[in-house]
Write a protein that holds these residues in place. Structure first.
Motif, short mmCIF file in Angstrom:
data_model
loop_
_atom_site.label_atom_id
_atom_site.label_comp_id
_atom_site.label_asym_id
_atom_site.label_seq_id
_atom_site.Cartn_x
_atom_site.Cartn_y
_atom_site.Cartn_z
N ALA A 48 9.74 15.61 -4.60
CA ALA A 48 8.69 14.76 -5.16
C ALA A 48 9.17 13.33 -5.29
N GLY A 49 10.41 13.16 -5.75
CA GLY A 49 10.97 11.82 -5.87
C GLY A 49 11.12 11.13 -4.53
N ARG A 50 11.62 11.85 -3.54
CA ARG A 50 11.77 11.27 -2.20
C ARG A 50 10.41 10.91 -1.62
N ALA A 51 9.42 11.76 -1.86
CA ALA A 51 8.08 11.48 -1.34
C ALA A 51 7.53 10.20 -1.95
N ALA A 52 7.70 10.04 -3.26
CA ALA A 52 7.18 8.84 -3.92
C ALA A 52 7.88 7.59 -3.40
N GLN A 53 9.19 7.64 -3.29
CA GLN A 53 9.94 6.48 -2.80
C GLN A 53 9.54 6.13 -1.36
N THR A 54 9.41 7.15 -0.53
CA THR A 54 9.05 6.93 0.87
C THR A 54 7.65 6.37 0.99
N ALA A 55 6.71 6.93 0.25
CA ALA A 55 5.33 6.49 0.32
C ALA A 55 5.17 5.06 -0.17
N ALA A 56 5.79 4.73 -1.30
CA ALA A 56 5.66 3.38 -1.85
C ALA A 56 6.25 2.35 -0.90
N ALA A 57 7.42 2.64 -0.34
CA ALA A 57 8.07 1.69 0.57
C ALA A 57 7.26 1.49 1.83
N ALA A 58 6.76 2.56 2.42
CA ALA A 58 5.98 2.44 3.66
C ALA A 58 4.69 1.69 3.41
N ALA A 59 4.05 1.96 2.30
CA ALA A 59 2.79 1.27 1.99
C ALA A 59 3.03 -0.22 1.79
N ALA A 60 4.06 -0.57 1.03
CA ALA A 60 4.32 -1.98 0.72
C ALA A 60 4.68 -2.78 1.95
N ARG A 61 5.27 -2.15 2.94
CA ARG A 61 5.69 -2.86 4.15
C ARG A 61 4.58 -2.97 5.21
N THR A 62 3.42 -2.46 4.90
CA THR A 62 2.29 -2.58 5.82
C THR A 62 1.81 -4.04 5.86
N PRO A 63 1.60 -4.61 7.04
CA PRO A 63 1.09 -5.99 7.10
C PRO A 63 -0.21 -6.15 6.31
N VAL A 64 -0.29 -7.23 5.56
CA VAL A 64 -1.47 -7.47 4.73
C VAL A 64 -2.74 -7.48 5.57
N ALA A 65 -2.67 -7.99 6.79
CA ALA A 65 -3.85 -8.05 7.66
C ALA A 65 -4.39 -6.67 7.99
N ASP A 66 -3.56 -5.63 7.89
CA ASP A 66 -4.01 -4.27 8.21
C ASP A 66 -4.80 -3.63 7.08
N GLY A 67 -4.63 -4.11 5.86
CA GLY A 67 -5.39 -3.61 4.73
C GLY A 67 -4.76 -2.43 4.02
N PRO A 68 -5.21 -2.16 2.79
CA PRO A 68 -4.58 -1.12 1.97
C PRO A 68 -4.86 0.31 2.41
N VAL A 69 -5.99 0.56 3.08
CA VAL A 69 -6.23 1.91 3.59
C VAL A 69 -5.19 2.26 4.64
N THR A 70 -4.92 1.32 5.54
CA THR A 70 -3.87 1.53 6.53
C THR A 70 -2.53 1.72 5.86
N ALA A 71 -2.30 1.03 4.76
CA ALA A 71 -1.04 1.20 4.02
C ALA A 71 -0.87 2.65 3.57
N ILE A 72 -1.93 3.27 3.07
CA ILE A 72 -1.83 4.66 2.64
C ILE A 72 -1.63 5.59 3.84
N LEU A 73 -2.30 5.31 4.93
CA LEU A 73 -2.11 6.13 6.13
C LEU A 73 -0.70 5.95 6.69
N ASN A 74 -0.14 4.75 6.57
CA ASN A 74 1.26 4.54 6.98
C ASN A 74 2.20 5.34 6.08
N ALA A 75 1.88 5.39 4.79
CA ALA A 75 2.68 6.20 3.88
C ALA A 75 2.61 7.68 4.27
N GLN A 76 1.43 8.11 4.68
CA GLN A 76 1.27 9.49 5.12
C GLN A 76 2.14 9.79 6.34
#
Length: 235
Positions: A48-76
């Motif tokens: 659970a901890g690894r999943a949270a760290q991985t998801a947060a990092a991947a989402a935050a590194r998504t280009p702003v132009a791609d939008g927050p929905v893409t950020a969550i899909l990148n986390a996935q």
């Protein structure tokens, strides 16, 4: 850092065996502002901890132009590459002119702050909320059963909203399911200590979960007009 909105984060383990919450804040060189992400791992195990760290990092590194929905899909995608069965809920905030665009899955929350009161921007994806909105009975346990998560969501299931002006607060359920809104309002009156005080107060009031908060003070400049420099992740 001059020119950036002031932001503060804090997290405490509480009575759990480990802290499975994670926060990430990232601004790529040349990007228009800072992306914020807060994830809460599902369960109380190392996965659970690894999943949270991985998801947060991947989402935050998504280009702003791609939008927050893409950020969550990148986390996935990042969770699936990680392997295992670890999962998390997640809320992401990306700057645009005058405010933030927000996306979420599960029961991680975002609030707007007008200087005196919070306004809940997200709706929990939980069984309790599902039945509550349909005026059907539900049990207290259903408050903790999520209907979407990073690993399981599809794009149409991702919640979206935006907020213009004011400050921004992201919390895990170890904060917002313990502290009433009036208590949060009072704590945010001291912005520099707000995140730490939210977390410590939630634990002191008997919270049984990890408690994490990220507070972004109202910006003095347009957060989307900033040309950023390399910025380290906070987790």
């Amino acid at each position: 850092m001059a020119g950036y909105p002031q932001w503060h984060t804090a997290s405490e383990q509480g009575p759990r065996a480990r802290n499975a919450d994670a926060v990430s804040a990232y601004a790529a060189a040349g990007a228009p502002g800072i992306t914020f992400a807060l994830a809460d791992g599902v369960g109380d195990d190392p996965g659970a901890g690894r999943a949270a760290q991985t998801a947060a990092a991947a989402a935050a590194r998504t280009p702003v132009a791609d939008g927050p929905v893409t950020a969550i899909l990148n986390a996935q995608q990042a969770l699936r590459k990680l392997g295992g069965t670890g999962d998390a809920v997640l809320v992401v905030a990306m700057p645009f002119t005058g405010g933030y665009r927000i996306a979420w899955v599960g029961d991680a929350r975002a609030y707007g702050w007008d200087g005196s009161m919070i306004r809940k921007l997200t709706e929990d994806h939980t069984m309790a909320e599902y039945f509550r909105t349909r005026r059907q009975p539900y049990s207290p346990r259903m408050e903790h059963v999520v209907t979407t998560s990073v690993r399981t969501t599809t794009a149409p299931e991702i919640g979206t909203t935006e907020v213009v002006g004011g400050g921004l607060l992201l919390t895990s359920d170890g904060v917002h399911k313990v502290l009433p809104p009036a208590t949060i309002d009072g704590i945010l009156a001291d912005p520099s200590r707000a995140a730490a005080t939210l977390v410590s107060t939630a634990i002191a009031m008997g919270g049984h979960d990890n408690a994490t908060a990220l507070f972004v003070e109202p910006p003095e400049v347009d957060v989307a007009a900033i040309v950023t420099e390399p910025f380290p992740t906070a987790a």
